[in-house]
Motif scaffolding. Structure first.
Motif, PDB file in Angstrom:
ATOM      1  N   CYS A  49     -27.990 -22.081  33.760  1.00  0.00           N
ATOM      2  CA  CYS A  49     -28.778 -22.683  34.837  1.00  0.00           C
ATOM      3  C   CYS A  49     -29.477 -21.533  35.548  1.00  0.00           C
ATOM      4  CB  CYS A  49     -27.885 -23.435  35.823  1.00  0.00           C
ATOM      5  SG  CYS A  49     -27.301 -25.006  35.197  1.00  0.00           S
ATOM      6  N   CYS A  57     -28.667 -27.980  38.890  1.00  0.00           N
ATOM      7  CA  CYS A  57     -27.861 -27.660  37.717  1.00  0.00           C
ATOM      8  C   CYS A  57     -26.917 -28.852  37.509  1.00  0.00           C
ATOM      9  CB  CYS A  57     -27.062 -26.383  37.946  1.00  0.00           C
ATOM     10  SG  CYS A  57     -25.954 -25.988  36.576  1.00  0.00           S
ATOM     11  N   GLU A  95     -31.682 -22.878  40.527  1.00  0.00           N
ATOM     12  CA  GLU A  95     -31.108 -24.215  40.429  1.00  0.00           C
ATOM     13  C   GLU A  95     -29.685 -24.262  40.977  1.00  0.00           C
ATOM     14  OE1 GLU A  95     -31.428 -25.866  36.538  1.00  0.00           O
ATOM     15  OE2 GLU A  95     -33.604 -25.806  36.537  1.00  0.00           O
TER      16      GLU A  95
END
Length: 146
Positions: free
Chosen positions: A20, A35, A24
């Motif tokens: 991720c 995520c 995020e």
């Protein structure tokens, strides 16, 4: 021929082990998380939340007093907070029945039912850890209340 480790997604493909991007991951929480793991953890955040969810997965619907009886160590304040949290996340629907005293019930939504494999995995992992507790160092062994 290229080699891929079984069970691991290649770095460029989406999946549970795909990275991720840092943007995020911040800020954590349901409003800012993007995520997928962080989004799920935001819904299940807080002590007792997975156990409240487990009760709904077992029952489908429940009232406040049923939940309070099923989880007697859970304070009224925390139970109210967890029900509001799960309702806000779309995991539960709140239903108010008119009359005196007014009755409030909660029903598991399809979004909540979709969390069943997550709770099942938590159960399986915890069960295995409990069985294997004798193999763990004493500082990692499950603590029993005195």
């Amino acid at each position: 021929m290229t080699h891929q480790t079984v069970g691991h997604a290649p770095p460029d493909e989406p999946g549970p082990l795909a990275p991720c991007p840092p943007e995020e991951l911040v800020p954590p929480g349901p409003a800012g998380a993007s995520c997928p793991v962080d989004v799920t953890l935001a819904v299940l955040a807080g002590r007792w939340t997975p156990l409240v969810l487990r009760e709904f997965l077992r029952r489908g619907r429940a009232g406040y007093s049923e939940l309070s009886a099923a989880l007697p160590a859970l304070s009224d304040k925390v139970l109210s907070e967890r029900l509001a949290q799960l309702t806000g996340a779309g995991v539960l629907e709140r239903h108010r029945t008119p009359g005196w005293p007014p009755r409030v019930g909660y029903t598991l939504t399809a979004r909540g039912r979709a969390l069943e494999p997550v709770v099942h995995s938590l159960w399986e992992w915890g069960s295995a850890r409990h069985r294997d507790a004798s193999d763990l160092p004493s500082d990692l062994s499950p603590q029993r209340p005195s």
